[in-house]
Design a protein around this motif. Structure first.
Motif, short mmCIF file in Angstrom:
data_model
loop_
_atom_site.label_atom_id
_atom_site.label_comp_id
_atom_site.label_asym_id
_atom_site.label_seq_id
_atom_site.Cartn_x
_atom_site.Cartn_y
_atom_site.Cartn_z
N LYS A 263 0.83 -1.20 0.00
CA LYS A 263 0.00 0.00 0.00
C LYS A 263 0.87 1.26 0.00
O LYS A 263 0.61 2.22 -0.73
N GLU A 264 1.93 1.23 0.83
CA GLU A 264 2.86 2.37 0.90
C GLU A 264 3.52 2.59 -0.46
O GLU A 264 3.66 3.74 -0.91
N GLU A 267 1.09 4.19 -2.87
CA GLU A 267 0.89 5.61 -2.57
C GLU A 267 2.08 6.45 -3.06
O GLU A 267 1.90 7.56 -3.57
N SER A 270 1.78 7.20 -6.73
CA SER A 270 0.53 7.81 -7.17
C SER A 270 0.71 8.97 -8.15
O SER A 270 -0.18 9.27 -8.94
N MET A 295 -5.75 -1.67 -3.92
CA MET A 295 -4.76 -0.90 -4.67
C MET A 295 -5.35 -0.33 -5.95
O MET A 295 -5.07 0.81 -6.33
N SER A 298 -7.43 2.64 -5.26
CA SER A 298 -6.69 3.84 -4.85
C SER A 298 -6.00 4.54 -6.02
O SER A 298 -5.31 5.53 -5.81
#
Length: 389
Positions: A263-264, A267, A270, A295, A298
């Motif tokens: 997840k990190e 991000e 992104s 994911m 996001s």
């Protein structure tokens, strides 16, 4: 005596030549002269010349010849330690053979720097192979004034036997950072004998970013390592993905830590559609702990990801055996389909500007249905009912 006469007339070249010839004559045991008496005579002459006011160049030449003669005499008398000192002062290559043949390792414990300055390569090989006779701590202590020599010694020692110099791996980190950065990575990965915080500080001061990542990973600070990989100095998405995959493979049960790492990473990606696409390529591996649904959800709105349809299809196919994940995929698709249908419907309900003299084009039945009011709907239903009757 011939030798005494040559010494008296200061013909040292002939003096040395005869000593070498008569030291081991054929068909005779031992030298043809008494080394001890000649040693005393040469020492007295050497002291005289050292104290004399003879011109510098001439004095140095005589002194060196006297030392050479004295070394030959010490060899004849089997006083090898005294001969070693003189040969080392003279820079004679016989030093190395003398040390190994007669086991003079104990005698060179206080001569490490002199040996290194004489021939660093041969001295390093000798010292590395005889750490029992010349302890590593003694070598390190004496080589402190010469960091480059100290680095070469510790480097060769590490290559010869990684366990020999573990007490000095902290020092070796800083030396590698200064003299041999390519070798630093191997030390950081293979050794557990250096302080991680000290090594990290050294690499930060030197601006060694890949090495900082290695240390942070070893410290378990994976998110910090990811941030370093994705910052402006490195911006290495492939290395970042590889780091997360390594942690995923090492993890026994996957767990929340690895999911958080994925997840990190997502991000951090992104702001780059290309980087997002690179991460999506790896989500097709169903053995990873990453949650593809979260994911994908996001992904920033408006992101243009190359070959996005193909990538998403591969992810879905890779996880088709996962029933719960398939359900979530279906719900996600249904939700997206509903939103798209609603947006499409609203777009058709919007008014269309028509100019007064412009002919009105044909309008589809679907378009009319999309724009009808409740009153129009009632009228249409009544007309259809009347037509059917």
């Amino acid at each position: 005596m011939v030798l005494g006469y040559l010494l008296q007339v200061q013909d040292l070249n002939q003096f040395i030549a005869l000593i070498r010839r008569w030291r081991n004559p054929p068909d005779h045991q031992g030298p043809l002269f008494s080394p001890s008496s000649l040693i005393t005579a040469v020492q007295l002459q050497l002291e005289t010349w050292q104290l004399s006011d003879v011109a510098a160049n001439q004095s140095v030449l005589k002194i060196n010849l006297a030392r050479e003669a004295l070394a030959e005499l010490f060899l004849c008398a089997r006083q090898y330690v005294q001969a070693l000192d003189l040969l080392l002062q003279l820079g004679q290559q016989e030093v190395w053979q003398l040390i190994t043949e007669h086991g003079l390792f104990g005698s060179i414990q206080d001569k490490v720097l002199m040996l290194m300055r004489f021939d660093a390569g041969k001295a390093t090989d000798l010292l590395v192979q005889h750490t029992e006779d010349v302890p590593v701590s003694l070598v390190v202590q004496q080589l402190q004034p010469e960091p480059a020599m100290l680095h070469e010694y510790l480097h060769q020692l590490f290559l010869f036997d990684e366990s020999k110099g573990t007490a000095f791996h902290d020092l070796q980190v800083s030396l590698y950072a200064q003299f041999d950065r390519p070798s630093l990575a191997h030390l950081l990965d293979s050794s557990n004998s250096y302080k991680l915080e000290t090594a990290l500080q050294t690499c930060e001061e030197q601006g060694l970013y890949p090495e900082q990542v290695r240390i942070l990973e070893k410290m378990g600070k994976w998110k910090q390592a990811l941030g370093l990989l994705m910052n402006g100095q490195m911006n290495d998405i492939d290395a970042a993905i590889a780091l997360v995959q390594r942690q995923d493979e090492r993890s026994v049960d996957g767990g929340e830590v690895c999911m958080d790492l994925w997840k990190e990473l997502f991000e951090l990606c992104s702001k780059s559609s290309e980087s997002i696409g690179r991460v999506l390529d790896h989500l097709s591996d169903s053995s990873l702990s990453a949650d593809p649904i979260e994911m994908i959800k996001s992904i920033p709105k408006g992101a243009v990801i190359p070959n996005a349809t193909t990538k998403l299809h591969q992810i879905v196919m890779a996880h088709k055996q996962n029933g719960s994940l398939q359900e979530r995929f279906v719900r996600l698709l249904e939700s997206d389909a509903g939103k798209l249908s609603h947006a499409h419907h609203n777009s058709h309900k919007r008014a269309v500007r028509v100019f007064r003299r412009a002919p009105c084009g044909s309008v589809s039945y679907t378009h009319l249905r999309a724009h009808e009011t409740p009153e129009h709907l009632v009228c249409r239903l009544l007309l259809e009912k009347k037509k059917n009757n």
